[in-house]
Design a protein around this motif. Sequence first.
Motif, PDB file in Angstrom:
ATOM      1  N   VAL A 100     -28.710   6.733  40.291  1.00 47.39           N
ATOM      2  CA  VAL A 100     -30.031   6.797  40.934  1.00 47.39           C
ATOM      3  C   VAL A 100     -30.155   8.160  41.610  1.00 47.39           C
ATOM      4  CG1 VAL A 100     -31.533   5.798  42.703  1.00 47.39           C
ATOM      5  CG2 VAL A 100     -30.098   4.298  41.309  1.00 47.39           C
ATOM      6  N   ILE A 101     -31.189   8.900  41.229  1.00 51.14           N
ATOM      7  CA  ILE A 101     -31.420  10.213  41.834  1.00 51.14           C
ATOM      8  C   ILE A 101     -32.733  10.172  42.611  1.00 51.14           C
ATOM      9  CG2 ILE A 101     -30.116  11.404  40.042  1.00 51.14           C
ATOM     10  CD1 ILE A 101     -32.814  12.352  38.870  1.00 51.14           C
ATOM     11  N   ALA A 102     -32.935  11.192  43.428  1.00 51.91           N
ATOM     12  CA  ALA A 102     -34.160  11.293  44.218  1.00 51.91           C
ATOM     13  C   ALA A 102     -35.368  11.436  43.292  1.00 51.91           C
ATOM     14  CB  ALA A 102     -34.073  12.488  45.154  1.00 51.91           C
ATOM     15  N   ARG A 103     -36.462  10.793  43.654  1.00 54.32           N
ATOM     16  CA  ARG A 103     -37.672  10.799  42.828  1.00 54.32           C
ATOM     17  C   ARG A 103     -38.170  12.223  42.558  1.00 54.32           C
ATOM     18  NH1 ARG A 103     -42.091   6.837  42.603  1.00 54.32           N
ATOM     19  NH2 ARG A 103     -40.856   5.687  44.100  1.00 54.32           N
ATOM     20  N   HIS A 104     -38.101  13.074  43.563  1.00 55.93           N
ATOM     21  CA  HIS A 104     -38.590  14.451  43.426  1.00 55.93           C
ATOM     22  C   HIS A 104     -37.415  15.431  43.483  1.00 55.93           C
ATOM     23  CE1 HIS A 104     -42.611  12.894  43.718  1.00 55.93           C
ATOM     24  NE2 HIS A 104     -42.292  12.280  44.846  1.00 55.93           N
ATOM     25  N   SER A 105     -36.340  15.114  42.781  1.00 53.62           N
ATOM     26  CA  SER A 105     -35.137  15.949  42.799  1.00 53.62           C
ATOM     27  C   SER A 105     -35.443  17.353  42.287  1.00 53.62           C
ATOM     28  CB  SER A 105     -34.055  15.317  41.933  1.00 53.62           C
ATOM     29  OG  SER A 105     -32.958  16.190  41.809  1.00 53.62           O
ATOM     30  N   LYS A 106     -34.880  18.331  42.992  1.00 54.10           N
ATOM     31  CA  LYS A 106     -35.059  19.713  42.550  1.00 54.10           C
ATOM     32  C   LYS A 106     -34.246  20.000  41.287  1.00 54.10           C
ATOM     33  CE  LYS A 106     -31.422  21.464  45.569  1.00 54.10           C
ATOM     34  NZ  LYS A 106     -31.123  22.266  46.742  1.00 54.10           N
ATOM     35  N   PHE A 107     -33.365  19.071  40.899  1.00 59.55           N
ATOM     36  CA  PHE A 107     -32.520  19.260  39.720  1.00 59.55           C
ATOM     37  C   PHE A 107     -33.148  18.728  38.433  1.00 59.55           C
ATOM     38  CE2 PHE A 107     -29.470  19.101  43.271  1.00 59.55           C
ATOM     39  CZ  PHE A 107     -28.910  20.355  43.119  1.00 59.55           C
ATOM     40  N   ILE A 108     -34.279  18.070  38.508  1.00 60.20           N
ATOM     41  CA  ILE A 108     -34.893  17.486  37.309  1.00 60.20           C
ATOM     42  C   ILE A 108     -35.187  18.534  36.235  1.00 60.20           C
ATOM     43  CG2 ILE A 108     -36.931  16.280  36.433  1.00 60.20           C
ATOM     44  CD1 ILE A 108     -36.786  14.518  38.962  1.00 60.20           C
ATOM     45  N   PRO A 109     -35.764  19.695  36.568  1.00 61.90           N
ATOM     46  CA  PRO A 109     -35.970  20.701  35.519  1.00 61.90           C
ATOM     47  C   PRO A 109     -34.655  21.158  34.866  1.00 61.90           C
ATOM     48  CG  PRO A 109     -37.291  21.247  37.441  1.00 61.90           C
ATOM     49  CD  PRO A 109     -36.383  20.118  37.838  1.00 61.90           C
ATOM     50  N   GLU A 110     -33.603  21.329  35.678  1.00 61.18           N
ATOM     51  CA  GLU A 110     -32.310  21.730  35.129  1.00 61.18           C
ATOM     52  C   GLU A 110     -31.735  20.630  34.230  1.00 61.18           C
ATOM     53  OE1 GLU A 110     -29.459  23.346  37.967  1.00 61.18           O
ATOM     54  OE2 GLU A 110     -31.144  23.764  39.301  1.00 61.18           O
ATOM     55  N   LEU A 111     -31.888  19.378  34.649  1.00 58.32           N
ATOM     56  CA  LEU A 111     -31.396  18.257  33.845  1.00 58.32           C
ATOM     57  C   LEU A 111     -32.121  18.187  32.509  1.00 58.32           C
ATOM     58  CD1 LEU A 111     -31.138  15.603  36.677  1.00 58.32           C
ATOM     59  CD2 LEU A 111     -29.226  16.431  35.285  1.00 58.32           C
ATOM     60  N   LEU A 112     -33.433  18.334  32.545  1.00 57.38           N
ATOM     61  CA  LEU A 112     -34.204  18.318  31.300  1.00 57.38           C
ATOM     62  C   LEU A 112     -33.755  19.444  30.369  1.00 57.38           C
ATOM     63  CD1 LEU A 112     -37.749  17.534  32.677  1.00 57.38           C
ATOM     64  CD2 LEU A 112     -36.429  16.111  31.105  1.00 57.38           C
ATOM     65  N   HIS A 113     -33.559  20.623  30.927  1.00 60.38           N
ATOM     66  CA  HIS A 113     -33.106  21.760  30.127  1.00 60.38           C
ATOM     67  C   HIS A 113     -31.723  21.470  29.529  1.00 60.38           C
ATOM     68  CE1 HIS A 113     -31.328  25.555  29.070  1.00 60.38           C
ATOM     69  NE2 HIS A 113     -32.448  26.207  29.292  1.00 60.38           N
ATOM     70  N   GLU A 114     -30.823  20.967  30.361  1.00 56.60           N
ATOM     71  CA  GLU A 114     -29.464  20.706  29.881  1.00 56.60           C
ATOM     72  C   GLU A 114     -29.430  19.602  28.833  1.00 56.60           C
ATOM     73  OE1 GLU A 114     -25.158  19.409  31.678  1.00 56.60           O
ATOM     74  OE2 GLU A 114     -26.458  20.710  32.843  1.00 56.60           O
ATOM     75  N   PHE A 115     -30.151  18.530  29.065  1.00 58.45           N
ATOM     76  CA  PHE A 115     -30.141  17.425  28.106  1.00 58.45           C
ATOM     77  C   PHE A 115     -30.853  17.811  26.809  1.00 58.45           C
ATOM     78  CE2 PHE A 115     -28.451  14.993  31.455  1.00 58.45           C
ATOM     79  CZ  PHE A 115     -28.013  13.782  30.957  1.00 58.45           C
TER      80      PHE A 115
END
Length: 138
Positions: A100-115
């Motif tokens: 479970v991650i924060a709804r507005h996580s600052k890492f979401i763009p990085e995660l999308l890029h990595e995945f």
Amino acid sequence: MYYHSRSTELGSQIIGFNFEIRYKPGRENRVADALSRREGDGTFNQMVSSPVWIQGAKLIKEAREDMEVQKLNHNSGTNRSCYLGFTIKQGVLYYKDRLVIARHSKFIPELLHEFHTTASGRHSGYYRTSRHLASNLY
């Protein structure tokens, strides 16, 4: 080729888990496969390589500091019947075995890029990338 991509995908699913591999002698481990058996008193050495998301610890720290995740963490621990599917492993909150991650996580763009760009992502389209991400994170 299939084996490599499948092992990379499985490796990405265990990121964030702390685990220990222990050897059990054959008679104690009835479900052991041929790779885990050893003859005699020799030593067994194995090298394992898997992808590790360097920012993983920061993602978990961010989730622990997020008020919404903290509230879910507290409520799921005190009222399990209303929060089915939520578990706490080593102080980290999971929903149906997904971090479970924060709804507005600052890492979401990085995660999308990595995945999307890594070997396990294989430059899949929007839908497959988001599904792959959702199978690991909540």
